[in-house]
Structures are given as structure tokens and as C-alpha cells.
Design a protein around this motif. Structure first.
Motif, short mmCIF file in Angstrom:
data_model
loop_
_atom_site.label_atom_id
_atom_site.label_comp_id
_atom_site.label_asym_id
_atom_site.label_seq_id
_atom_site.Cartn_x
_atom_site.Cartn_y
_atom_site.Cartn_z
N GLY A 186 0.28 -1.43 -0.13
CA GLY A 186 -0.03 0.17 0.12
C GLY A 186 0.47 1.36 0.26
N PRO A 187 1.57 1.40 0.79
CA PRO A 187 2.33 2.63 1.08
C PRO A 187 3.07 2.52 -0.20
CG PRO A 187 2.55 1.30 3.57
CD PRO A 187 1.95 0.57 1.93
N GLU A 188 4.37 1.56 -0.22
CA GLU A 188 5.02 2.20 -1.75
C GLU A 188 3.66 2.04 -3.01
OE1 GLU A 188 8.10 1.30 -0.97
OE2 GLU A 188 7.88 0.44 0.34
N ILE A 189 3.03 1.70 -3.76
CA ILE A 189 1.87 1.81 -4.34
C ILE A 189 1.66 3.42 -4.05
CG2 ILE A 189 -0.01 1.80 -5.77
CD1 ILE A 189 0.45 -0.79 -6.10
N GLU A 190 1.59 4.26 -2.72
CA GLU A 190 0.98 5.15 -2.97
C GLU A 190 2.60 5.97 -3.53
OE1 GLU A 190 -0.42 6.44 0.97
OE2 GLU A 190 -0.94 8.91 -0.09
N LYS A 191 3.61 5.77 -2.71
CA LYS A 191 4.77 6.93 -3.24
C LYS A 191 4.63 6.70 -4.86
CE LYS A 191 7.10 5.03 0.06
NZ LYS A 191 8.97 3.93 0.58
N LEU A 192 4.45 5.53 -5.39
CA LEU A 192 4.75 5.93 -7.10
C LEU A 192 3.50 5.71 -7.87
CD1 LEU A 192 7.22 4.18 -8.70
CD2 LEU A 192 5.51 2.46 -9.86
N ALA A 193 2.73 6.24 -6.86
CA ALA A 193 1.00 6.43 -7.87
C ALA A 193 1.36 8.20 -7.70
CB ALA A 193 0.29 6.15 -7.09
N ALA A 194 1.89 8.70 -6.04
CA ALA A 194 2.40 10.33 -6.57
C ALA A 194 3.10 11.44 -8.03
CB ALA A 194 2.66 10.17 -5.51
N LEU A 195 3.48 10.20 -8.12
CA LEU A 195 4.64 10.80 -9.45
C LEU A 195 3.49 10.33 -10.72
CD1 LEU A 195 7.45 9.32 -8.47
CD2 LEU A 195 7.05 11.38 -7.86
N GLY A 196 2.89 9.56 -10.70
CA GLY A 196 2.17 9.38 -12.03
C GLY A 196 0.39 10.03 -12.39
N ASP A 197 0.46 9.18 -13.36
CA ASP A 197 -0.97 9.74 -13.57
C ASP A 197 -2.47 8.98 -13.35
OD1 ASP A 197 -3.34 11.14 -15.28
OD2 ASP A 197 -2.61 11.20 -17.30
N PRO A 198 -3.25 9.57 -13.09
CA PRO A 198 -4.08 8.25 -12.59
C PRO A 198 -5.37 8.12 -13.95
CG PRO A 198 -4.71 10.02 -11.72
CD PRO A 198 -3.20 10.64 -12.04
N ARG A 199 -5.29 9.61 -14.86
CA ARG A 199 -5.65 8.97 -15.34
C ARG A 199 -5.41 8.18 -16.82
NH1 ARG A 199 -7.11 14.24 -13.62
NH2 ARG A 199 -5.50 14.52 -15.17
N ALA A 200 -4.32 7.91 -16.53
CA ALA A 200 -3.22 7.51 -17.92
C ALA A 200 -4.46 5.97 -18.75
CB ALA A 200 -2.10 6.85 -17.54
N ILE A 201 -4.54 5.77 -17.75
CA ILE A 201 -5.24 3.51 -17.65
C ILE A 201 -6.41 3.86 -17.39
CG2 ILE A 201 -4.89 1.22 -17.85
CD1 ILE A 201 -1.88 1.88 -16.81
N ALA A 202 -7.58 3.48 -18.43
CA ALA A 202 -8.79 2.64 -17.50
C ALA A 202 -8.65 1.96 -16.74
CB ALA A 202 -9.56 3.38 -18.55
N PHE A 203 -8.44 1.48 -15.74
CA PHE A 203 -8.69 0.56 -15.15
C PHE A 203 -10.54 -0.09 -14.65
CE2 PHE A 203 -4.08 0.00 -14.18
CZ PHE A 203 -3.81 -1.03 -15.23
N PRO A 204 -10.83 -1.10 -14.85
CA PRO A 204 -12.52 -1.46 -14.81
C PRO A 204 -12.79 -0.94 -12.77
CG PRO A 204 -11.02 -3.28 -13.99
CD PRO A 204 -10.45 -2.84 -15.33
N ARG A 205 -13.51 0.10 -12.98
CA ARG A 205 -14.55 0.05 -11.68
C ARG A 205 -15.63 -1.70 -11.40
NH1 ARG A 205 -10.57 3.53 -13.40
NH2 ARG A 205 -10.96 5.86 -11.91
N ALA A 206 -15.09 -2.00 -10.59
CA ALA A 206 -16.08 -3.23 -10.65
C ALA A 206 -17.59 -2.70 -10.03
CB ALA A 206 -15.76 -4.26 -9.58
N ASN A 207 -18.31 -3.25 -10.75
CA ASN A 207 -20.21 -3.12 -10.38
C ASN A 207 -20.74 -4.51 -10.06
OD1 ASN A 207 -22.78 -2.32 -10.73
ND2 ASN A 207 -22.83 -2.22 -12.73
N THR A 208 -21.05 -4.40 -8.56
CA THR A 208 -21.79 -5.45 -8.03
C THR A 208 -22.94 -5.32 -7.57
OG1 THR A 208 -21.13 -4.00 -6.13
CG2 THR A 208 -19.79 -5.92 -6.70
#
Ligand code: KG4
Ligand code: ZN
Length: 336
Positions: A186-208
Motif C-alpha cells: 500500500g505505502p509503496e504504491i502510494e509513493k509511486l502513484a504520486a509521480l504518475g497520472d491517475p487517468r493514464a489507464i482506464a482500469f475497471p471499476r467493479a459493478n456489483t
């Protein structure tokens, strides 16, 4: 300052890879919260090794408990109750804390209180605050749980949604591993994510559907498939963008469902709990969305989000008031 009428609870937490002991007064005032983390030991294995966790708890438990009492400047005979997590968690790890707490309660002739790990995580919201009280909608997000809990009162709560597969923290840890990041992810992803674009790849949002359940295994597979496909095609996608886009998908699912559940159940307060609630990105997203929907948000300090004994002491205080004590032959349990 505390006086003789104050209820002082010593609590112990050993459900996973932190050995922790704390003294909390009246369920709210944390006077000590000692946490001995085993994370460096487990990191080389890429995750928690249960047998090693139990051994490490055995090595540190007495030191951690003594330190919690010293820091609180409380003598064992001044305590009002002994509390411990008895599940869910790793059985061997739980048994170390449970046995230690039982012997303390027996030796000191004090009431003994067994607390569920999930209930403790929720009660982190009462620590070092005075004004936050039930009812509220609580999102519990940790390595083992992703649950929406309607907290009607201190001891009265209803599960209104949960994950159908992986917990959010588990998804963070698994995706981190595929990105060659160390445990805990979790903390590692958070650090890396801070340097990236959250809109770069459209990963799915699960529809339950219309309920308040979550699902993260499809998202986890989508990240894996995306990485494999990029490798085969020889395309270079920045890991930062993958981390940021994955994190955004998890956060969107968590915020959307929590806000919808709060509105459905008529709650005007929302709270976060569990290790994933230490994520600054998640906290910021909740702050913005709750503001938009005029919901009051409570965010426990980050040290009370990841595993700690102060939250156990807080949960135990409310059981103490209800005289809900446990027998000394109570067992640990691994699953809820
Ligand atoms: O509550 P916790 O300490 O232990 C369990 O009860 O599981 O939660 C641990 C989980 C791990 O999966 C870890 O990766 C995640 O919380 N976590 C985070 C962050 N800090 C810890 N996830 C996302 N962002 C973070 N900053
Ligand atoms: Zn936990």
C-alpha cells in the motif's frame, strides 16, 4: 491528567505482524501506544510468514507491555481491565497475545475483555477525540477486510457491505508485488502513484449492482493482464502511471460505495478505519467527496489506522461499561 475514577485499560494486539500494547483512559485518551513492527523480517519473503510472526511476538511481548505501562506511568495495580484481540487474524500470532493477556488478568485479578479486530479498527475513530460519536457509516479497509459498517451505537453495528473477493489492502499488496515493490504494498504504491497520472489507464471499476459490496479481483487481474500485454507488445508504460491508475480505481470504488451507503442509511457522518485508511490519497478523496455531500468525515491519525493496541483498548472500554467480560478459557479464532 487522570484520576481514580478514570477507567484505564491495558490492551494487547498481536493479530498479524505488529506486537502492540497500549494504555487508554476512558476509551478516548491514549496515554501510551507501543508498536513493535516485524515488517522488516517479513519483507524478504514478500508477505507475512505466520510461524515467524508467532515467534517474533513471543520474543517482544513482555518488553512491549512493560514499555506501554512505563510510558503511561501506570502501575499494573492501577489498571481497571486487561483487553486483547482474539480474532480474526493469524491463529498462532493471536494466541501469543491472548495467553499473555489472560495471565495478566488472572495474576492481577482484573476483568478480562476480548475484542474483535474489526471492532477495534472502528474504535480508532474515538481515540484522541471527544466529539465523534455513533451513529456513523464506517469504511473498514485493511489487509484482511473491506467492509461497510453501520455503527448505530458503541456496541451495536451492522455490516451493510463487504468485499466479495480480495480485501482492498490485499489488492494493493498483490499489485505491488507484480510491480516489483516490497511488502507492504500500500505505502509503496502510494509513493509511486504520486509521480504518475491517475487517468493514464482506464482500469475497471467493479459493478456489483445496487448493493454496497466491493470486488477487487477483476481489477487486480486487469492490472496483471495490462502489464503482460505491454511486455509482449514491447510497449513501455511508466510504472508510476500503472500505480496511479490502479490506486484511483480502488479509491473511486471505496468512495462511491461509502457515500451511497451513508445516504441510503441516512447517516450524516462517515469514518474511515484500517491500514488502507492511512493512504493520503484515499483521505484526500474522502475529504473532497464528503464535503461535496455535506457529510462530516472523521479520519483517525495514521498510527491508529494500521494495527495498534490503542484501538483495542478503546473498543474494550465500551465493553467494560457494558460489563461484557470474557472467560479465561476463551479461544482465538482466525476468521470472522
Ligand atoms: O490494518 P492493517 O495494518 O492490518 C490488517 O488488519 O490487515 O492493514 C494493513 C494493510 C496492508 O495491506 C497495507 O498494504 C495497507 O494496509 N496499507 C496501505 C497504506 N498503508 C498501509 N494501503 C494503501 N495506502 C497506504 N498508505
Ligand atoms: Zn488490522
Amino acid at each position: 491528567m487522570t484520576d481514580n475514577l478514570d477507567i484505564k485499560v491495558l490492551a494487547i494486539e498481536t493479530s498479524c505482524d505488529e506486537t502492540s500494547a497500549a494504555v487508554v483512559v476512558n476509551g478516548r485518551l491514549c496515554v501510551s501506544n507501543v508498536i513493535s513492527s516485524q515488517v522488516d523480517t517479513h519483507r524478504v519473503f514478500g508477505g507475512v510468514v505466520p510461524e515467524i510472526a508467532s515467534r517474533k511476538h513471543t520474543e517482544s511481548i513482555s518488553f512491549v507491555v512493560d514499555q506501554a505501562l512505563d510510558m503511561a506511568k501506570v502501575k499494573p495495580l492501577q489498571l481497571d481491565a486487561i483487553a486483547v484481540t482474539n480474532g480474526p487474524g493469524l491463529i498462532g500470532a493471536l494466541v501469543v497475545g491472548l495467553s499473555y493477556a489472560k495471565s495478566l488478568a488472572y495474576g492481577l485479578r482484573l476483568p478480562f475483555i476480548a475484542v474483535s479486530h474489526l471492532h477495534s479498527h472502528i474504535c480508532a475513530n474515538y481515540l484522541d477525540t471527544t466529539g465523534f460519536e455513533p451513529p456513523f457509516m464506517c469504511l473498514v479497509v485493511s489487509g484482511g477486510h473491506t467492509s461497510l459498517v453501520l455503527v448505530k451505537d458503541y456496541l451495536d453495528y451492522e455490516f451493510v457491505g463487504q468485499t466479495r473477493d480480495d480485501a482492498a489492502g490485499e489488492a494493493f499488496d498483490k499489485v505491488a508485488r507484480t510491480l516489483d515493490l516490497p511488502y507492504p504494498g500500500g505505502p509503496e504504491i502510494e509513493k509511486l502513484a504520486a509521480l504518475g497520472d491517475p487517468r493514464a489507464i482506464a482500469f475497471p471499476r467493479a459493478n456489483t449492482g445496487q448493493d454496497f459490496d466491493f470486488s477487487f479481483s477483476g481489477l487486480k487481474s486487469a492490472v496483471l493482464n495490462f502489464l503482460n500485454k505491454s511486455k509482449m507488445q514491447g510497449t513501455v508504460v511508466p510504472r508510476e502511471d500503472v500505480a496511479a491508475s490502479f490506486q484511483a480505481a480502488v479509491i473511486d470504488a471505496l468512495t462511491d460505495k461509502t457515500i451511497a451507503a451513508a445516504s441510503y442509511y441516512g447517516c450524516d457522518k462517515v469514518a474511515l478505519a484500517g491500514g488502507v485508511a492511512a493512504s493520503s490519497a484515499l483521505r484526500q478523496s474522502f475529504a473532497a467527496r464528503c464535503d461535496e455531500h455535506r457529510l462530516r468525515l472523521n479520519l483517525p491519525p495514521k498510527t491508529f489506522c494500521t494495527d495498534n493496541a490503542a484501538m483495542v483498548a478503546s473498543a474494550a472500554y465500551y465493553k467494560y461499561l457494558a460489563r461484557d467480560f470474557a472467560p479465561l478459557d476463551i479461544n482465538a479464532y482466525s476468521r470472522s
